[in-house]
Enzyme design. Sequence first.
Site, mmCIF file in Angstrom:
data_model
loop_
_atom_site.group_PDB
_atom_site.id
_atom_site.type_symbol
_atom_site.label_atom_id
_atom_site.label_comp_id
_atom_site.label_asym_id
_atom_site.label_seq_id
_atom_site.Cartn_x
_atom_site.Cartn_y
_atom_site.Cartn_z
ATOM 1 N N PRO A 95 52.251 42.943 39.415
ATOM 2 C CG PRO A 95 51.688 41.434 41.087
ATOM 3 C CD PRO A 95 52.267 41.509 39.713
ATOM 4 C CD GLU A 122 54.902 30.934 41.645
ATOM 5 O OE1 GLU A 122 53.952 31.400 42.290
ATOM 6 O OE2 GLU A 122 54.820 29.869 40.998
ATOM 7 N NE ARG A 160 34.166 52.787 30.362
ATOM 8 C CZ ARG A 160 32.849 52.787 30.294
ATOM 9 N NH1 ARG A 160 32.223 51.746 29.790
ATOM 10 N NH2 ARG A 160 32.162 53.812 30.722
ATOM 11 C CG ASP A 175 32.936 64.813 31.738
ATOM 12 O OD1 ASP A 175 32.143 65.650 31.358
ATOM 13 O OD2 ASP A 175 34.002 64.568 31.142
HETATM 14 C C1 4GS Z 1 48.815 41.441 38.405
HETATM 15 C C2 4GS Z 1 48.359 42.601 39.043
HETATM 16 C C3 4GS Z 1 49.090 40.119 39.019
HETATM 17 C C4 4GS Z 1 51.409 37.896 39.420
HETATM 18 C C5 4GS Z 1 50.112 36.963 37.507
HETATM 19 C C6 4GS Z 1 51.855 36.500 39.771
HETATM 20 C C7 4GS Z 1 50.619 35.582 37.911
HETATM 21 C C8 4GS Z 1 50.089 37.868 38.715
HETATM 22 N N1 4GS Z 1 49.008 41.736 37.131
HETATM 23 N N2 4GS Z 1 48.287 43.547 38.122
HETATM 24 N N3 4GS Z 1 51.909 35.677 38.558
HETATM 25 N N4 4GS Z 1 48.052 42.754 40.335
HETATM 26 N N5 4GS Z 1 49.745 39.208 38.242
HETATM 27 O O1 4GS Z 1 48.718 39.880 40.158
HETATM 28 O O2 4GS Z 1 48.689 43.033 36.972
#
Ligand code: 4GS
Length: 258
Positions: A95, A122, A160, A175
């Site tokens: 994230p 985590e 894809r 497109d």
């Molecule tokens: C994401 C996300 C995600 C983060 C994986 C906490 C476990 C988690 N990964 N885009 N640890 N959103 N990863 O939430 O890519």
Amino acid sequence: MSFEIDVITLFPEMFDAITKYGITGRASKNEIFRLHTWNPRSFARDNYRTVDDSPYGGGPGMIMLAPPLDEAITRAKIRQLSEGINETKVIYLSPQGKLLDHEKVLQLTKLEGMILLCGRYEGIDERIIMRQVDEEISIGNYVISGGELAAMVLVDSIVRHIPGALGSPNSAREDSFSNHLLEFPQYTRPEIYRGDSVPSILLSGDHAKIDRWRLQQSLGKTWLRRPDLLELKYKQGISKEEEELLEEFKRTPNFRIN
Ligand code: 4GS
């Protein structure tokens, strides 16, 4: 040559979801791409094959250990080189990364391969991000339980675009997103379903009119639901015809009259 993907994951079997089924399954079978997994647990050094530990400084949950990840990534890099891949990147799904969008997908499709790092718990030791990761990508502003699903979303969106992955005339399908427009509504048999009929224009056989109607639906739906995309569309340049179709859509109280 095949697009070479190495994935660092504690759950390699999860990737059957993309290598065995659907469009990506066929692309994998046809070696449009090849996916190779590396389990950090295989590189754990103790008898318990430990891959995680509690965070320094305290706090909830566990953090993935640096050494097994480092070893797995290094092995993946060696494999990419041995396959003759020079244009590759180590991507960590998290994230904290840049949000994935159509532009980023197209950019990554130009690579010859990639190494995807999937976190669990985590997250991972920051020193791995510093030493081994080239790019951090997020699939959205929410938290999922592991990077695997995010990595599979990324692989699917890229595959894809590789020539030969889709049935035939590649590009055409996507497109709509390069256009910055949403898709128009689609219908198939039966002609009347529980009293709802298919818009009559689609049965007219007048393909110029059908194209105009579909373009109007795309513009209208984008105006209603995604004004942010319509902004990009204006920046990219909107034609006089498109302008008129959208204005007519805005004036039409019910835009699905037959
Ligand atoms: C994401 C996300 C995600 C983060 C994986 C906490 C476990 C988690 N990964 N885009 N640890 N959103 N990863 O939430 O890519």
